[in-house]
Design a protein around this motif. Structure first.
Motif, PDB file in Angstrom:
ATOM      1  N   MET A 221      60.581  -4.265 -83.633  1.00  0.00           N
ATOM      2  CA  MET A 221      60.627  -3.970 -82.109  1.00  0.00           C
ATOM      3  C   MET A 221      59.757  -2.828 -81.650  1.00  0.00           C
ATOM      4  N   MET A 222      60.133  -1.775 -82.250  1.00  0.00           N
ATOM      5  CA  MET A 222      59.380  -0.463 -81.941  1.00  0.00           C
ATOM      6  C   MET A 222      57.957  -0.419 -81.962  1.00  0.00           C
ATOM      7  N   LEU A 223      57.425  -1.346 -83.016  1.00  0.00           N
ATOM      8  CA  LEU A 223      55.906  -1.390 -83.278  1.00  0.00           C
ATOM      9  C   LEU A 223      55.369  -2.194 -82.295  1.00  0.00           C
ATOM     10  N   ASP A 224      56.099  -3.388 -82.138  1.00  0.00           N
ATOM     11  CA  ASP A 224      55.574  -4.611 -81.157  1.00  0.00           C
ATOM     12  C   ASP A 224      55.453  -4.230 -79.821  1.00  0.00           C
ATOM     13  N   ARG A 225      56.522  -3.446 -79.285  1.00  0.00           N
ATOM     14  CA  ARG A 225      56.813  -2.987 -77.810  1.00  0.00           C
ATOM     15  C   ARG A 225      56.449  -1.596 -77.407  1.00  0.00           C
ATOM     16  N   GLY A 226      55.920  -0.664 -78.483  1.00  0.00           N
ATOM     17  CA  GLY A 226      55.508   0.691 -78.206  1.00  0.00           C
ATOM     18  C   GLY A 226      54.347   0.738 -77.264  1.00  0.00           C
ATOM     19  N   GLU A 227      53.219   0.161 -77.553  1.00  0.00           N
ATOM     20  CA  GLU A 227      52.187   0.038 -77.044  1.00  0.00           C
ATOM     21  C   GLU A 227      52.484  -0.397 -75.262  1.00  0.00           C
ATOM     22  N   SER A 228      53.187  -1.146 -74.901  1.00  0.00           N
ATOM     23  CA  SER A 228      53.475  -1.457 -73.629  1.00  0.00           C
ATOM     24  C   SER A 228      54.345  -0.731 -72.784  1.00  0.00           C
ATOM     25  N   GLN A 229      55.333   0.025 -73.731  1.00  0.00           N
ATOM     26  CA  GLN A 229      56.289   0.921 -73.127  1.00  0.00           C
ATOM     27  C   GLN A 229      55.935   2.392 -73.214  1.00  0.00           C
ATOM     28  N   ASN A 230      54.646   2.864 -73.731  1.00  0.00           N
ATOM     29  CA  ASN A 230      54.238   3.866 -73.594  1.00  0.00           C
ATOM     30  C   ASN A 230      54.700   4.880 -74.783  1.00  0.00           C
ATOM     31  N   SER A 233      57.511   7.912 -75.026  1.00  0.00           N
ATOM     32  CA  SER A 233      58.258   8.216 -73.539  1.00  0.00           C
ATOM     33  C   SER A 233      59.215   7.311 -72.953  1.00  0.00           C
ATOM     34  N   SER A 234      59.244   6.406 -73.805  1.00  0.00           N
ATOM     35  CA  SER A 234      60.307   5.155 -73.338  1.00  0.00           C
ATOM     36  C   SER A 234      61.687   5.428 -74.018  1.00  0.00           C
ATOM     37  N   ILE A 235      62.543   5.441 -73.313  1.00  0.00           N
ATOM     38  CA  ILE A 235      64.151   5.044 -73.762  1.00  0.00           C
ATOM     39  C   ILE A 235      64.215   3.943 -74.802  1.00  0.00           C
ATOM     40  N   GLU A 236      63.727   2.940 -74.576  1.00  0.00           N
ATOM     41  CA  GLU A 236      63.891   1.730 -75.327  1.00  0.00           C
ATOM     42  C   GLU A 236      63.182   2.182 -76.813  1.00  0.00           C
ATOM     43  N   ILE A 237      62.072   2.693 -76.644  1.00  0.00           N
ATOM     44  CA  ILE A 237      61.435   2.887 -78.217  1.00  0.00           C
ATOM     45  C   ILE A 237      62.097   3.939 -78.841  1.00  0.00           C
TER      46      ILE A 237
END
Length: 517
Positions: A221-230, A233-237
């Motif tokens: 999930m971190m690798l897949d969504r990292g680019e879109s969530q910056n 700098s994203s709490i989710e990542i």
């Protein structure tokens, strides 16, 4: 005589043939779906309004789910019966395929692909086990040859079949095609595959399995969504990264302290096995990341129809099959490490040649590099499978094969995610660099040979010029990915020096005394 041997001896040739056809249909169906969606990705991207890095989730979600659900297959088959698990797996896989075809949004597609991967995880190992029980011991070699060809046939046919279905019907038929195959497999398994005895009282380390699954899932999930969530700098990542690290740490502690852990610590004391896991991880990265990058390159940048793109990708699998036919005879006659080294050389050579691709590259060049890479991967896979388990204690063999498959799938999913992220980032960087020097005041931009449509004075001209710059930036970003994979392949070559070589007889000693080189 064992139950398996008894069943094999009482089975008629016709029954064996029908059993083989039934389970091979299930095997091919599962293997086919690892690559059949690749050439349809650009069409799915448009239908679901997804970005290039988001649409890769369609591939990675399937691979991750299959990786996570492969280890419990042996326990579930022993606890509930192999035939029952086989029927549930085929039924679930077929239904999930239909749901994928009917998906109307990216979240739906990813969720259904997760289900498809989870149900399909057990099909390949279950098919292998059924074949070994169906055929007598003296025919196990030919049975495994049939099984191996079936496993390879799926990825070979995937891009070509996917391209044909997408071009002449719709990308949704990439998934709907599993319905008739699944029904035929289901009917054959119900009619011809015998049930095995259930074993009550078996224990399985579900806590350790859950920790490993959470760690892998959070990392993906971190690798897949990292680019879109910056990224960080994203709490989710940050949460997903922390969850992956904490679960992995807890899994390692649990492995060393639990009475019956999911993976026994002794498994990782074998040097050949540990290095083999690193190699199969790299094979997963190069094989499926390349297959994920080439379809959009061929379709979006070169303008190839989806059918042509599928046909151009097929020779890669042909090269792998040819290599596996030859390498099977060479294993045992030539040092296994030399065979792997040759495979790494061929793979690196193909990636080096792919670094020279342009948007006008010839079809012959694409086919040639694909065959070379297929040969390289074929020369790596078979010898690597042999040397990885050559010194492993038979007690760990079941866990070892599960871990081997797990690392290959993790390498595939991480490779696709990382290379897609690099592609997106490098496209932006190169576009900025090209645009910075592209001004109306440069003499080159005032040349009379420039197309009239690139008129700086009109909005249409600026838009078209920007599209041309974006296309070139994307092409360079693809080449950067190929270069990165080439250096990854070259970087693992020194690990061959750490592996034990094949067994040899000690001169002057009894024939039964052997040592490792």
């Amino acid at each position: 005589m064992s139950a398996a041997a008894t069943a094999a001896s009482t089975t008629t040739p016709l029954e064996r043939g029908l059993t083989t056809v039934s389970i091979m249909l299930a095997t091919i169906m599962q293997a086919l779906d690892t690559t059949i969606a690749n050439v349809a990705l650009p069409h799915m991207q448009g239908s679901m309004a997804a970005t290039q890095d988001q649409i890769s989730w369609v591939l990675t979600s399937y691979i991750v789910a299959a990786a996570i659900m492969t280890p419990p297959t042996g326990f579930l088959a022993a606890r509930f019966g192999r035939k029952k698990l086989f029927l549930v797996s085929v039924t679930g896989f077929t239904i999930a395929s239909m749901l994928c075809g009917a998906a109307v949004s990216l979240p739906e597609m990813v969720m259904f692909r997760l289900l498809q991967g989870a149900f399909g995880a057990g099909l390949v190992p279950l098919a292998q086990a059924v074949l070994l029980d169906t055929y007598p011991k003296e025919k196990h070699g030919s049975a495994m040859a049939m099984w191996g060809m079936g496993v390879m046939l799926g990825p070979i046919l995937g891009p070509t079949l996917g391209g044909y279905l997408t071009e002449y019907y719709n990308w949704r038929w990439v998934f709907y095609i599993n319905l008739p195959v699944g029904l035929l497999a289901l009917g054959g398994i119900m009619a011809f595959v015998p049930e095995t005895d259930k074993r009550n009282g078996l224990s399985f380390d579900w806590f350790g399995f859950a920790l490993l699954s959470l760690s892998i899932g959070a990392l993906q999930m971190m690798l897949d969504r990292g680019e879109s969530q910056n990224w960080f700098s994203s709490i989710e990542i940050l949460i997903e990264t922390g969850l992956a690290a904490v679960c992995l740490y807890m899994f390692i502690v649990h492995m060393f302290t639990a009475k019956n852990p999911f993976l026994e610590p002794g498994l990782f004391t074998d040097r050949n096995f540990v290095i083999g896991l690193l190699f199969i991880f790299i094979v997963g990265v190069v094989l499926l990341a390349t297959m994920a990058l080439l379809p959009p390159f061929l379709q979006n940048l070169m303008g190839y129809p989806v059918v042509t793109a599928g046909v151009l990708l097929a020779p890669r699998g042909v090269g792998t099959v040819i290599a596996m036919m030859f390498v099977g005879r060479l294993v045992g006659k030539i040092d296994t490490r030399i065979l792997i080294l040759f495979g790494l050389f061929m793979t690196a050579l193909s990636l080096y040649q792919m670094m020279g691709f342009t948007t006008d590259v010839s079809e012959f060049t694409i086919i040639r590099t694909g065959i070379i890479q297929g040969i390289g991967l074929g020369f790596i896979f078979v010898p690597l499978s042999t040397i990885t388990f050559a010194t492993l204690d038979p007690h760990y063999r079941t866990e070892g094969t599960a871990m081997f498959s797990l690392m290959r799938n993790i390498g595939s999913s991480i490779g696709i995610s990382v290379m897609t992220t690099m592609l997106t980032q490098n496209t932006q960087v190169v576009h900025a660099s090209l645009a910075a020097v592209l001004t109306p005041f440069r003499l080159a931009m005032q040349s009379p040979w420039l197309p009239d449509i690139w008129d700086w004075q009109t909005t249409t001209g600026v838009v078209l010029l920007n599209a041309a710059v974006t296309k070139q930036a994307s092409a360079i970003a693809y080449l950067d990915d190929f270069q990165a994979m080439m250096w990854i392949v070259i970087g693992v070559v020194p690990l061959l020096l750490l592996m034990h070589g094949p067994k040899r007889k000690v001169p002057g000693k009894d024939d039964h005394i052997e040592v490792m080189e």
